[in-house]
Design a protein around this motif. Sequence first.
Motif, PDB file in Angstrom:
ATOM      1  N   UNK A  66     -19.129  13.879  53.025  1.00 25.77           N
ATOM      2  CA  UNK A  66     -19.530  12.779  52.295  1.00 25.77           C
ATOM      3  C   UNK A  66     -20.853  12.507  53.019  1.00 25.77           C
ATOM      4  N   UNK A  67     -20.977  12.464  54.460  1.00 27.12           N
ATOM      5  CA  UNK A  67     -22.249  12.152  54.875  1.00 27.12           C
ATOM      6  C   UNK A  67     -23.287  13.348  54.794  1.00 27.12           C
ATOM      7  N   UNK A  68     -22.963  14.403  54.666  1.00 23.57           N
ATOM      8  CA  UNK A  68     -24.130  15.399  54.403  1.00 23.57           C
ATOM      9  C   UNK A  68     -24.560  15.535  53.078  1.00 23.57           C
ATOM     10  N   UNK A  69     -23.506  15.035  52.043  1.00 24.11           N
ATOM     11  CA  UNK A  69     -23.855  15.032  50.611  1.00 24.11           C
ATOM     12  C   UNK A  69     -24.967  14.023  50.343  1.00 24.11           C
ATOM     13  N   UNK A  70     -24.499  12.842  51.145  1.00 21.62           N
ATOM     14  CA  UNK A  70     -25.627  11.728  51.027  1.00 21.62           C
ATOM     15  C   UNK A  70     -26.755  12.031  51.414  1.00 21.62           C
ATOM     16  N   UNK A  71     -27.229  12.758  52.307  1.00 21.13           N
ATOM     17  CA  UNK A  71     -28.169  13.437  53.248  1.00 21.13           C
ATOM     18  C   UNK A  71     -28.976  14.163  51.981  1.00 21.13           C
TER      19      UNK A  71
ATOM     20  N   UNK B 176     -21.283  10.170  43.404  1.00 18.96           N
ATOM     21  CA  UNK B 176     -21.168  10.367  44.860  1.00 18.96           C
ATOM     22  C   UNK B 176     -21.136   9.034  45.610  1.00 18.96           C
ATOM     23  N   UNK B 177     -21.743   7.904  45.102  1.00 18.83           N
ATOM     24  CA  UNK B 177     -21.708   6.692  45.773  1.00 18.83           C
ATOM     25  C   UNK B 177     -20.420   6.112  45.815  1.00 18.83           C
ATOM     26  N   UNK B 178     -19.368   6.413  44.787  1.00 20.40           N
ATOM     27  CA  UNK B 178     -17.911   5.963  44.653  1.00 20.40           C
ATOM     28  C   UNK B 178     -17.101   6.978  45.669  1.00 20.40           C
ATOM     29  N   UNK B 179     -17.445   8.418  45.517  1.00 19.31           N
ATOM     30  CA  UNK B 179     -16.741   9.038  46.515  1.00 19.31           C
ATOM     31  C   UNK B 179     -16.875   8.780  47.848  1.00 19.31           C
TER      32      UNK B 179
ATOM     33  N   UNK C  30     -30.961   9.018  46.050  1.00 22.33           N
ATOM     34  CA  UNK C  30     -30.121   9.035  44.781  1.00 22.33           C
ATOM     35  C   UNK C  30     -28.850   8.859  45.056  1.00 22.33           C
ATOM     36  N   UNK C  31     -28.174   9.364  46.019  1.00 22.86           N
ATOM     37  CA  UNK C  31     -26.790   9.045  46.325  1.00 22.86           C
ATOM     38  C   UNK C  31     -26.456   7.682  46.305  1.00 22.86           C
ATOM     39  N   UNK C  32     -27.075   6.903  46.599  1.00 20.52           N
ATOM     40  CA  UNK C  32     -26.828   5.357  46.604  1.00 20.52           C
ATOM     41  C   UNK C  32     -26.792   4.613  45.268  1.00 20.52           C
ATOM     42  N   UNK C  33     -27.199   5.483  44.284  1.00 21.92           N
ATOM     43  CA  UNK C  33     -27.210   4.803  42.864  1.00 21.92           C
ATOM     44  C   UNK C  33     -25.561   4.755  42.367  1.00 21.92           C
ATOM     45  N   UNK C  34     -25.458   3.551  41.899  1.00 17.07           N
ATOM     46  CA  UNK C  34     -24.009   3.375  41.711  1.00 17.07           C
ATOM     47  C   UNK C  34     -23.417   4.040  40.424  1.00 17.07           C
ATOM     48  N   UNK C  35     -24.392   4.568  39.625  1.00 17.73           N
ATOM     49  CA  UNK C  35     -24.099   5.188  38.247  1.00 17.73           C
ATOM     50  C   UNK C  35     -23.895   6.856  38.522  1.00 17.73           C
TER      51      UNK C  35
ATOM     52  N   UNK D 152     -16.595  15.843  45.967  1.00 12.87           N
ATOM     53  CA  UNK D 152     -17.933  15.712  46.695  1.00 12.87           C
ATOM     54  C   UNK D 152     -18.764  16.898  46.735  1.00 12.87           C
ATOM     55  N   UNK D 153     -18.290  18.214  47.256  1.00 15.04           N
ATOM     56  CA  UNK D 153     -18.636  19.266  47.280  1.00 15.04           C
ATOM     57  C   UNK D 153     -19.223  19.803  45.779  1.00 15.04           C
ATOM     58  N   UNK D 154     -18.414  19.576  44.752  1.00 15.29           N
ATOM     59  CA  UNK D 154     -18.823  20.038  43.498  1.00 15.29           C
ATOM     60  C   UNK D 154     -20.020  19.149  43.076  1.00 15.29           C
ATOM     61  N   UNK D 155     -20.006  17.938  43.147  1.00 14.76           N
ATOM     62  CA  UNK D 155     -21.009  17.134  42.817  1.00 14.76           C
ATOM     63  C   UNK D 155     -22.398  17.551  43.315  1.00 14.76           C
ATOM     64  N   UNK D 156     -22.223  17.742  44.743  1.00  8.83           N
ATOM     65  CA  UNK D 156     -23.352  18.107  45.579  1.00  8.83           C
ATOM     66  C   UNK D 156     -24.013  19.435  44.964  1.00  8.83           C
ATOM     67  N   UNK D 157     -23.365  20.311  44.730  1.00  9.75           N
ATOM     68  CA  UNK D 157     -23.688  21.484  44.314  1.00  9.75           C
ATOM     69  C   UNK D 157     -24.367  21.344  42.830  1.00  9.75           C
TER      70      UNK D 157
END
Length: 405
Positions: A331-336, A349-352, A341-346, A257-262
């Motif tokens: 995970x919640x902060x990453x969504x913020x 982050x959405x899976x994580x 964009x975080x809601x996109x299933x492709x 989650x952290x890697x993807x958000x960075x």
Amino acid sequence: MSDAYLSEEHIQLRAQVRAFALAEIAPRVKAMEAAPGSFDRDLAALIARQGWIGATIDPAYGGMGVGHLAKTIIIEEICKISGAMGAMLQASQLGAAKIIHYGSEEQRRTWLPSIAEGSCLPTIAVTEPASGGHVLGMQATGRRRGKHYLLSGHKVFVGNSHIGHVHGVVVRTRPGSRGLTAFLVEADTPGLSLAPYQPTMGLRGFSFGELLLDNCSVPVTNMIGEEGDGLAIAYSSSILYGRPNLTAVSLGLHQAIVDETARFASERTRFGAPLAEMPTIKHKLGALQSRLMTARLTAYHAVRLLDDGQPCDPDLINSKYVNVQAARESASEAMNIHAAVGLQTNRPLERLFRDVQHTWAPAGTGDIQLHRLAETLLGTSQNQWSQRLASVTPSGAKHPSTSCA
């Protein structure tokens, strides 16, 4: 990160598992996500054949014998790529615990080598619909008939339910706290069946279902330990394997989650500069990193104590609580940070985000962890499984090996 806890062998093991996960697991994640309720048996078998289920199995039985810190690293690295496959791996390791700690010598020699080599996936089946985390409230029964026990009942949330080869089933054989008994039940035993699988929110590709027992006949020789040891088997397995295993799952998902958000914040631009350069976003990223570092230290410290044979039940309980809480918060902060964009299933982050929700309940919800920690504080905690079973908890802290045994 926390490299002071790691030997050169641990670092090599991490690299080995990471390379495997990128090469063999990553290409299959998309297909698993597209088919909720299905299981990639071939991938599970491939992972099992690496020998990692045997991380804490003694080399005398064909295991790696590298200890719980090494086991944590293995699960963590797999979960960075696929929480489902990391969950599969840890569930099998948890399933082996009952045989490691309470199995007879014959049971150990019969089952542990095949578990270690990956040809047998074990499970543990304790939870029931009406009792949840209240183990003594279980209603499944075992009645002795000559040289067999007839088991009847309903077990839920069994990791590897639909792909497991042998289930460690705990049932009630008589009243009271000493009335629970554990048995090894092979998957093809008459009277054992699987309920139709119910797809879950996350961990797609992981089998997490229900066992139905209808006068399932099991030989007395398949009893684990003695009659009445079921509660001790369930509790010790949960403390020494369930808690640290779910900690490792949380940690791997947290790192992803952290890697993807960075990555997202560095590539996304606003006002002509990367999103990561905005002070508010940079502070959020710093909070993610701080939370992750603290969680990893808590995780590694607890399993290092376990490997060293130190009394550490509260540390194992706390590491599960801290890591699950931290991963869910991140995970919640990453969504913020991702916003819509975080809601996109492709996007990962959405899976994580979905996967990390699955770490709350297994091996006890956060509320149960706090209850146990309060008992420690008040001096009412009755057991130190890490101390009682230290002699059969293989330690790989001093001389770990990367062999797949």
